[in-house]
Design a protein around this motif. Structure first.
Motif, short mmCIF file in Angstrom:
data_model
loop_
_atom_site.label_atom_id
_atom_site.label_comp_id
_atom_site.label_asym_id
_atom_site.label_seq_id
_atom_site.Cartn_x
_atom_site.Cartn_y
_atom_site.Cartn_z
N SER A 145 -4.18 13.22 -12.17
CA SER A 145 -4.70 12.08 -11.41
C SER A 145 -5.09 12.45 -9.98
O SER A 145 -5.21 11.57 -9.13
N ASP A 163 -8.12 0.88 -3.50
CA ASP A 163 -7.73 0.05 -4.66
C ASP A 163 -8.95 -0.62 -5.29
O ASP A 163 -9.01 -0.79 -6.52
N ALA A 214 -8.62 5.31 -13.66
CA ALA A 214 -8.57 5.62 -12.23
C ALA A 214 -7.38 6.50 -11.91
O ALA A 214 -6.27 6.29 -12.42
N ARG A 268 -5.81 6.94 -8.89
CA ARG A 268 -4.88 6.18 -8.05
C ARG A 268 -3.90 7.04 -7.27
O ARG A 268 -2.83 6.57 -6.87
N HIS A 291 -3.91 8.66 -3.95
CA HIS A 291 -4.68 8.81 -2.71
C HIS A 291 -3.82 9.15 -1.51
O HIS A 291 -4.29 9.14 -0.38
N ASP A 326 -10.68 1.94 -7.39
CA ASP A 326 -9.85 2.16 -8.58
C ASP A 326 -10.04 1.03 -9.58
O ASP A 326 -10.10 1.26 -10.80
N TYR A 327 -10.14 -0.21 -9.08
CA TYR A 327 -10.33 -1.37 -9.96
C TYR A 327 -11.67 -1.26 -10.69
O TYR A 327 -11.76 -1.58 -11.88
N TRP A 346 -10.57 10.96 -8.28
CA TRP A 346 -10.81 9.53 -8.49
C TRP A 346 -10.62 9.16 -9.96
O TRP A 346 -10.09 8.10 -10.28
N ALA A 386 2.20 1.80 -3.48
CA ALA A 386 1.16 2.12 -4.46
C ALA A 386 0.78 3.58 -4.46
O ALA A 386 0.10 4.04 -5.37
N ASN A 387 1.20 4.38 -3.49
CA ASN A 387 0.73 5.75 -3.39
C ASN A 387 1.86 6.76 -3.49
O ASN A 387 1.77 7.86 -2.95
N GLN A 425 0.82 -1.20 0.00
CA GLN A 425 0.00 0.00 0.00
C GLN A 425 0.86 1.26 0.00
O GLN A 425 0.54 2.25 -0.64
#
Length: 362
Positions: A174, A315, A325, A327, A329, A318-319, A177, A18-19, A15
């Protein structure tokens, strides 16, 4: 327990990674030119043609100028960052050689920019290395002179037409959302012109099937998804922006409306009800036991899963949105700092509930 802790640590690590992406992928930012005091621009024509998939846009800009002095060598300074291809400048229909600014020009004694001093960020700027480009009233960013484009040509006294054309890459924002794609053109340098006459904008997007928007207001002629035209006697914005936000499914829209916090609360309430039910059955069977293993494990796991679900619902949404998305956040894993507090409050509430159940079934 060790395995559970290892899985939780891995999820938190993923996580975190991913950000960390930059939420804005910059495209081409072209703009009106910076002009010295001897050139007067009476009219600016902007023509923008957007391709079918909103990937590239062709910009063609014409400046109707008049010169009060002969032999001006650098009448225009352009800023066109990250343009895709085909940058060209024509003076009265004849191509001009595009150049980069030599570093020697940054030396005050040798500079050719004495007549451009008015647009430097500070009046006392002596190295002539940067200018300020506004992107909103009262704000902006600095541009190094070495990143600008210019041409050298002797311009006779009188009226002329300078044409600039290039292909621009789209911007991808981005922050929200759903990604917002746009093409941009800076109008703010026109504030520094000797005078501002008029501005015509024409956008052709009939090949593009997406629903577009712009910060210029409603077209005065035509339709934005076909051919739209505007006429202005003032600057309508600091930066002209043509945007496209993709449409998403109704499921994704509903999830965005609930937000990860709402989905996590639903998850937390569901887990709390299950915890209460199992704890109730446990106390019916073992009313005299002083400690309840169900109470202890549930008080540890439910708050942890609640916070973990809150992070991963980002996530999940986003999926559902798909390739568009945003992405971006932020560092959602930081929510884990609240785990001790939530665990303490949740554990205390369920300890009181367990105490009453123990008295009831004893």
């Amino acid at each position: 327990m060790k395995r559970l802790f290892g899985i939780a640590t891995l999820l938190l690590h993923l996580q975190c990674l991913a950000n960390m992406a930059n939420p804005v992928m910059e495209g081409t930012l072209g703009g009106s030119p910076f002009v010295n005091a001897y050139v007067d621009i009476s009219h600016e024509d902007i023509y923008i043609q957007i391709n079918e998939h909103f990937e590239l846009a062709s910009f063609k800009i014409a400046y109707h100028i008049s010169s009060s002095k002969e032999g001006i060598q650098i009448p225009f300074l352009f800023y066109a960052s990250e343009y895709a291809d085909d940058f060209s400048v024509k003076l009265n229909g004849k191509p001009l050689l595009i150049q980069t600014i030599p570093s020697a020009y940054n030396i005050p004694e040798r500079t050719k920019f004495n007549d451009f001093a008015y647009f430097f960020e500070k009046p006392a700027y002596t190295d002539y290395s940067q200018v300020l480009l506004e992107d909103a009233p009262g704000s902006g960013f600095q541009i190094a002179l070495k990143d600008m484009i210019y041409f050298e040509a002797d311009i006779p006294q009188g009226t002329h037409i300078i044409e600039v054309s290039y292909k621009a890459n789209k911007w991808t924002d981005s922050w929200d959302w759903i990604k917002e794609y746009s093409f941009r053109y800076a109008l703010s340098p026109a504030k520094y012109w000797k005078s501002f006459g008029s501005l015509s904008v024409k956008i052709e997007a009939h090949r593009c099937d997406y629903e577009l928007s712009t910060n210029l207001g409603d077209p005065q002629m035509g339709n934005l998804n076909e051919i739209a035209e505007w006429e202005f006697d003032h600057l309508p914005a600091e930066i002209l922006k043509i945007s496209y936000v993709p449409k998403i499914s109704s499921t994704a829209q509903s999830l965005i409306a609930l937000q990860p916090s709402g989905l996590a609360l639903i998850t937390g309430l569901f887990l709390a009800l299950i915890h209460f039910y199992i704890m109730l059955r446990y106390r019916k069977r073992f009313p005299h036991k002083r400690f309840s293993i169900v109470l202890i494990l549930g008080s540890i796991l439910v708050p942890f899963i609640f916070l973990l679900s809150w992070m991963y619902y980002f996530d999940f949404i986003d999926y559902q949105i798909g390739i568009h998305a945003g992405r971006a956040h932020g560092y959602t894993f930081i929510s884990m700092v609240f785990y001790p507090l939530i665990l303490a409050i949740y554990g205390l509430v369920f300890w009181l509930i367990d105490r009453r159940l123990r008295i009831k079934f004893s």
